[in-house]
Design an enzyme around this catalytic site. Structure first.
Site, PDB file in Angstrom:
ATOM      1  N   CYS A 185      39.601  40.066  29.359  1.00  0.00           N
ATOM      2  CA  CYS A 185      39.965  41.474  29.178  1.00  0.00           C
ATOM      3  C   CYS A 185      39.844  42.242  30.486  1.00  0.00           C
ATOM      4  O   CYS A 185      39.209  41.791  31.436  1.00  0.00           O
ATOM      5  CB  CYS A 185      39.110  42.128  28.089  1.00  0.00           C
ATOM      6  SG  CYS A 185      37.338  42.145  28.369  1.00  0.00           S
ATOM      7  N   CYS A 186      40.501  43.404  30.516  1.00  0.00           N
ATOM      8  CA  CYS A 186      40.487  44.281  31.683  1.00  0.00           C
ATOM      9  C   CYS A 186      41.131  43.563  32.876  1.00  0.00           C
ATOM     10  O   CYS A 186      42.240  43.055  32.779  1.00  0.00           O
ATOM     11  CB  CYS A 186      39.055  44.728  31.968  1.00  0.00           C
ATOM     12  SG  CYS A 186      38.899  46.112  33.120  1.00  0.00           S
ATOM     13  N   ILE A 187      40.431  43.456  33.999  1.00  0.00           N
ATOM     14  CA  ILE A 187      40.979  42.860  35.215  1.00  0.00           C
ATOM     15  C   ILE A 187      40.868  41.328  35.222  1.00  0.00           C
ATOM     16  O   ILE A 187      41.531  40.655  36.011  1.00  0.00           O
ATOM     17  CB  ILE A 187      40.267  43.442  36.475  1.00  0.00           C
ATOM     18  CG1 ILE A 187      40.957  43.036  37.780  1.00  0.00           C
ATOM     19  CG2 ILE A 187      38.788  43.023  36.482  1.00  0.00           C
ATOM     20  CD1 ILE A 187      42.345  43.597  37.938  1.00  0.00           C
TER      21      ILE A 187
END
Length: 263
Positions: A174-176
């Site tokens: 998730c995210c980066i």
């Protein structure tokens, strides 16, 4: 029996480590979905004056010699590389400091002490892998923060990802953190949210960089996921979006459910 899931952290704190809300959301959803609860020896202490204080989340037994054996409990198993952080950021000022910190030691704060050196991970003993976001992914697990698509991924992190992929075991990111997969698995399908930069999506250029690496980026809202069935990759944008924390939490929950379904 619940699935055994490895959670790889990159420090403690959004600007130089793992994003704490995302890491907590991962743990909560794993627990809710019945991932196997593990306990490990954390420390031992002597009983003095007939009493001792305990912290929530600790298991204990009393040995014949009067020692209290403490173990911490939680869903999944936490890992982090035993390396120095790229730098330490003052989270009040948002500026780097001269301080030096270790990624494994800092990650232990989130794991409540129950964490192992990533170099010791054995993929045969685990069913799935989760990597939360935070700038630590781009600074400590790779050099994406300074080199973008031309980055290198830490060898131990690359080896871990490749071992799960080769074993056809699911990976949730998730995210980066999907940038790690973009660098290692050309042609894979991923999402970091949207590919058009705006106030709500300030990091959308990341999607363009991933496309340049030969990956297919799929636009998704913060509470949605994308599943690359072929590569068993499940991704969601989390705090790549300026969104309310409950929407980030919901997206991570969907990611966890899908990862466990694939495991």
């Amino acid at each position: 029996m619940g699935k055994k899931v490895a959670i790889v952290l990159s420090g403690c704190g959004v600007y130089d480590g793992s994003e704490i809300h995302e890491s907590s959301a991962v743990l909560v959803h794993l627990s809710r979905e019945g991932a196997q609860v593990r306990s490990t020896l954390a420390l031992k202490t002597k009983v003095y004056l007939g009493y001792i204080s305990f912290c929530p989340g600790l298991l204990f037994t009393i040995s014949s010699t009067g020692w209290i054996i403490l173990g911490r409990i939680g869903a999944g198993e936490f890992y982090a590389p035993d390396i120095e952080q790229m730098h330490v950021v003052d989270h009040v000022k948002g500026q780097p400091t001269q301080e030096k910190r270790n990624v494994l030691v800092e990650s232990a704060r989130i794991a409540r002490g129950n964490i192992k050196d990533l170099a010791t991970l054995n993929v045969k003993e685990l069913d799935a892998l989760i990597i939360p976001g935070g700038f630590g992914v781009a600074k400590n697990l790779s050099t994406w923060a300074t080199q973008g698509k031309n980055c290198t991924v830490s060898k131990v992190v690359e080896d871990t990802l490749k071992s799960f992929h080769a074993a056809k075991k699911p990976i949730g990111m998730c995210c980066i953190s999907p940038v790690l997969a973009a660098k290692i698995f050309p042609g894979c399908e991923l999402t970091v949210g949207q590919d058009k930069e705006c106030e709500k999506w300030p990091y959308a250029k990341t999607a363009e960089a991933m496309k340049e690496l030969g990956c297919k980026h799929v636009n998704k809202h913060v509470d949605e996921i994308h599943v690359d069935v072929k590569n068993k990759l499940v991704t969601t944008s989390a705090f790549m979006c300026n969104a309310p924390v409950h929407e980030v939490y919901d997206g991570i929950g969907k990611m966890i459910k899908e990862v466990l379904k694939l495991a």
